[in-house]
Design an enzyme around this catalytic site. Structure first.
Site, PDB file in Angstrom:
ATOM      1  N   ASP A  13      31.874   3.105   2.121  1.00  0.00           N
ATOM      2  CA  ASP A  13      32.299   3.214   0.734  1.00  0.00           C
ATOM      3  C   ASP A  13      32.155   4.700   0.392  1.00  0.00           C
ATOM      4  OD1 ASP A  13      32.387   2.734  -2.160  1.00  0.00           O
ATOM      5  OD2 ASP A  13      30.233   3.056  -2.065  1.00  0.00           O
ATOM      6  N   ASP A  36      27.095   0.789  -1.477  1.00  0.00           N
ATOM      7  CA  ASP A  36      25.967   0.804  -2.410  1.00  0.00           C
ATOM      8  C   ASP A  36      26.190  -0.045  -3.644  1.00  0.00           C
ATOM      9  OD1 ASP A  36      27.933   2.632  -3.439  1.00  0.00           O
ATOM     10  OD2 ASP A  36      26.411   3.247  -4.874  1.00  0.00           O
ATOM     11  N   ASP A  48      30.800  -3.500  -3.421  1.00  0.00           N
ATOM     12  CA  ASP A  48      30.690  -3.522  -1.962  1.00  0.00           C
ATOM     13  C   ASP A  48      30.011  -4.788  -1.467  1.00  0.00           C
ATOM     14  OD1 ASP A  48      31.687  -0.899  -1.825  1.00  0.00           O
ATOM     15  OD2 ASP A  48      29.700  -0.110  -2.276  1.00  0.00           O
TER      16      ASP A  48
HETATM   17 MG   LIG Z   1      29.888   2.897  -4.345  1.00  0.00          MG
END
Ligand SMILES: [Mg+2]
Length: 480
Positions: free
Chosen positions: A243, A434, A438
């Site tokens: 990500d 995070d 996600d």
């Molecule tokens: Mg993120």
């Protein structure tokens, strides 16, 4: 062994096995405890406004159409529309957008956004079960249900070894009397002897002990494993999907370039801009104040006005200063040069004349570049970045870091689709993220690695491995 009268052997094997398992469990247990310590397990309450009073109730009990209050620093608990107050929202956990979003009357907000500075009054539009946050959690549950568990080293060994040894023993029992003409009791005795000597006592103890040491060492480096099988599996990773916001970048904007017009020094430009933004609430303004290295004089600033979606105007030393978007300055009659802005650019003007502009960007984490290089050295063949951010800056970050592929503007379900498609034929796939957005992907992949520094609780829950300080360098470290 009991049948053969070899009691010490029987007890020994079971004891070794138990001790090994116990130590391994203890290491995993302490890792898991550290993960739950990272989560802020405060019970969530919604401040519902009713007849002038504010009542705290659990989110599941709030009906659509209720008036709720969201205080600074809190998470928006339910989807709705702002009816009062204005603030800046951090939507990065839900959307991956790294730039803060301004919200005022009429803006729609989703559960999971984090409220910045002001108190917001929100009329809820959906109940908890249909909120954006609950939908993400449903995706997480569905994804983790479909995931096949990774086998531990000992069980993958015993999957072949155990049936093999038992069938050999059975053969000995059946063939011994037939071939040598001995009694069946003799055959049974020999088969049992074979079973006892083939029991891999050393292996049964050494493998869990190895994991015990490995998990402990990883934990000391800030890598928390939720199961011993992931230690093994990390080495087989061939594809790593990242990500962007909060994982590879800090998710916080800072001033990158100070570009004054001719005749203005960079210090001057920063002086006026920082003073105009001194008591402004917008995060970009705070970054500008932070970038100014000189002494700040709050008593020189007066008449601060913040314009949502535009910028600020203030009097500094009695002179009018404007700081904000190009369009905001142009509306106030300031002449600016034409052309497209690259990334996030903030303009400043003094006495109605342009001073120059400041370029801000979401900084790449210090360890990110080295992490990518190390992963390549470790034989990871495919590196991909998925981001909810739709700006060109997002693509730039990924390509600069040397990703093989970059996909932008993805919602949580979109990320999930991509990780499913990217699953390699051989080797395993790891996803590093995070945010809440996600979490479904973290739950779906072979190994989900969550950044624990600023990450969301949902991500920590869905992940198999948690990197405590959110340093991307820990990913290759865990694979070594
Ligand atoms: Mg993120």
């Amino acid at each position: 062994a009991m049948f053969l009268g070899d009691y010490s052997e029987a007890v020994g094997v079971m004891l070794f096995y138990r001790v090994g398992e116990y130590l391994q469990e203890r290491a995993v247990g302490s890792s898991r405890r550290s993960v739950s310590e990272l989560m802020s397990l405060r019970p969530e309450a919604v401040h519902v406004k009713k007849a002038g009073a504010v009542d705290d109730v659990p989110p599941s009990e709030v009906l659509p159409g209720s008036l709720i209050e969201v205080r600074p620093g809190e998470r928006v608990p339910l989807d709705g529309v702002v009816t009062g107050g204005c603030s800046v929202l951090d939507t990065s956990a839900m959307t991956g957008e790294s730039l803060p979003v301004e919200a005022g009357s009429g803006s729609s907000v989703l559960a999971g956004y984090i409220n910045g500075q002001g108190v917001l009054e929100v009329r809820t539009e959906r109940d908890w079960r249909h909120s954006a946050l609950a939908r993400v959690q449903e995706l997480v549950e569905a994804a983790s249900g479909r995931k096949s568990p990774l086998e531990g080293r000992l069980s993958s060994f015993s999957r072949i070894y155990t049936p093999l040894v038992i069938s050999i023993a059975a053969l000995v029992f059946l063939l011994y009397p037939l071939v040598t003409g001995g009694s069946w009791a003799d055959g049974l005795f020999r088969a049992l002897v074979l079973l006892v000597i083939s029991c891999p006592c050393a292996l049964v103890l050494s493998i869990p002990l190895g994991f015990f040491a490995g998990i402990g060492r990883a934990a000391r480096q800030g890598i928390l494993l939720k199961g011993s099988n992931y230690l093994d599996a990390l080495r087989k990773v061939k594809t790593v999907v990242f990500d962007k916001t909060g994982t590879l970048t800090e998710g916080v904007f800072s001033v990158d370039e100070v570009l004054p017009r001719d005749g203005v020094s960079p210090e001057e430009l920063l002086y006026w801009a920082a003073h105009a933004e001194l008591s402004a609430s917008h995060p970009l303004g705070r970054s500008i104040v932070k970038a100014y290295e000189g002494t700040l004089f709050p008593d020189r600033v007066a008449e601060l006005v913040e314009v949502t979606g535009g910028g600020v105007s203030a009097r500094v030393e009695g002179r009018p200063v404007l700081v904000g978007k190009k369009s905001f300055l142009q509306e106030a009659g300031v002449r600016t040069e034409e052309g497209e802005d690259r990334g996030v650019t903030v303009y400043a003007a003094l006495d109605g004349i342009l001073l120059g502009c400041l370029r801000l960007s979401d900084r790449v984490k210090p360890g990110a570049e080295r992490a990518v290089r190390k992963l390549r050295e470790l034989g990871v063949s495919n590196l991909v970045m998925l981001t909810g951010d739709s700006s060109s800056a997002g693509t730039e970050v990924g390509l600069k870091l040397g990703m093989d592929e970059v996909f932008c503007g993805l919602m949580p379900a979109g990320k999930l689709e991509h990780v499913r498609r990217l699953k390699p034929e051989t080797g395993l796939l790891a996803f590093v993220g995070d945010g809440m957005n996600d979490a479904p992907s973290l739950a779906a992949v072979d190994i989900g690695i969550a950044m624990g520094g600023v990450g969301s609780d949902t991500a920590l829950q869905a992940a198999d491995v948690v990197v405590m300080k959110g340093d991307p360098l820990a990913v290759p470290l865990g694979m070594m």
